[in-house]
Design a protein around this motif. Structure first.
Motif: not given
Length: 309
Positions: A24-33, A285-293
């Motif tokens: 999700q974070r990759i897809v949300a990055t400009p240029g990687f939609e 915990y996994m949600i927080e970990f993945a969102e901050k990695l």
């Protein structure tokens, strides 16, 4: 140079939530939609196989994330009655396969591998090939590539069950168990598939670009130099060794073959934090970990190796 883009996703049970959020974070990055659509081929084992099948079926990542968060506790639910019938954990799988079966049926219905929108490869392990002359167990790679002996007619929901049936966690399904017993990280299986001349397409090796995604690694060890253990002591550690320990082999092989055209994003949980594949209590915990990695290195590699034509 023409690129043939491959994504490989490890097994890891409920930890597939970590990989989903990273995607999700990759897809949300400009240029990687358009990242998901840019994949030519996606491979996955166990929970990674479920992710691969869902991506190939064009299921939204947000929906996949919700399934992990909302349905994971039900899939990994061990009732007191089941625990009693199984004599604790001495016999019988830890979890009933029915909740997972229901969810996969909702997602895929009667969709076959051949009807998916992407090429996929999903490892499982066949406990009995039933061949009269050379009857044995063997690895099985389900795929929908055009060519002989493909699995395009196989139902995606069924294949999802096969690859997710981790020994001791779930019962086997139609004679299959989790492909993680030999390829928890299916990156090398995926790379080999691209070079199999029986199937189309078969890009040249120097066209292949491969992104390998882990689900989160817990720092674990067995203390001591000598362990005079028997079946009872080894069984659970041995399952973890098979499902977690094989990931590094595929990483090494792909790195040596592809060099800079290969990248692995394999998050490691902090020292002292262990996240077993069925630990639904650690979902927050996994949600927080993945969102901050920090994924800057992965994004930089994607910009350099993935995006250019």
């Amino acid at each position: 140079m023409t690129k043939y883009r491959v994504v490989s996703i490890d097994g890891g049970g409920i930890r597939g939530l970590v990989t989903t959020i990273l995607l999700q974070r990759i897809v949300a990055t400009p240029g990687f939609e358009n990242f998901l659509n840019s994949m030519d081929f996606v491979a996955g084992t166990s929970t990674g196989g479920l992710l691969a099948l869902a991506i190939a079926h064009q299921i939204d990542l947000g929906e996949i994330r919700d399934i992990y968060v909302k349905k994971g506790p039900k899939i990994f639910e061990d009732s007191w009655l089941d625990h009693l019938v199984d004599l604790g954990k001495l016999r019988g799988a830890d979890y009933d396969i029915k909740p997972l079966r229901r969810e996969l049926q909702k997602i895929f219905g009667n969709t076959s591998l051949g009807q998916l929108k992407k090429l996929v490869l999903v490892p499982a392990f066949d406990l009995d090939n039933e061949e009269p002359k050379r009857r044995t167990w063997k690895p099985k790679l389900f795929h929908n590539f055009a060519g002989p002996d493909n699995d395009r007619a196989a139902l995606a929901a069924k294949v999802g069950l096969y690859t997710a049936a981790a020994p001791t966690y779930f019962p086997s399904v139609d004679g299959y168990v989790d492909g993680g017993v030999y390829a928890s990280n299916p990156a090398m299986c995926a790379l080999a598939q691209t070079q199999d001349k029986r199937y189309s397409p078969t890009p040249s090796l120097d066209e292949v670009v491969l992104l390998s995604l882990g689900t989160g690694t817990s720092l674990q060890y067995i203390k001591g130099r000598s362990h005079d253990w028997g079946y009872a002591q080894w069984v659970k550690p041995l399952i973890s060794l098979m499902l977690d320990g094989t990931a590094g082999i595929g990483d090494y092989q792909c790195k040596q073959i592809l060099g800079q055209r290969y990248h692995r994003l394999a998050p490691i949980f902090p020292e002292g934090v262990t996240v077993p594949m069925d630990d639904v209590g650690k979902i927050p915990y996994m949600i927080e970990f993945a969102e901050k990695l920090n994924i800057d290195e992965t994004l930089a590699w994607l910009r350099k190796r993935w995006v250019p034509a």
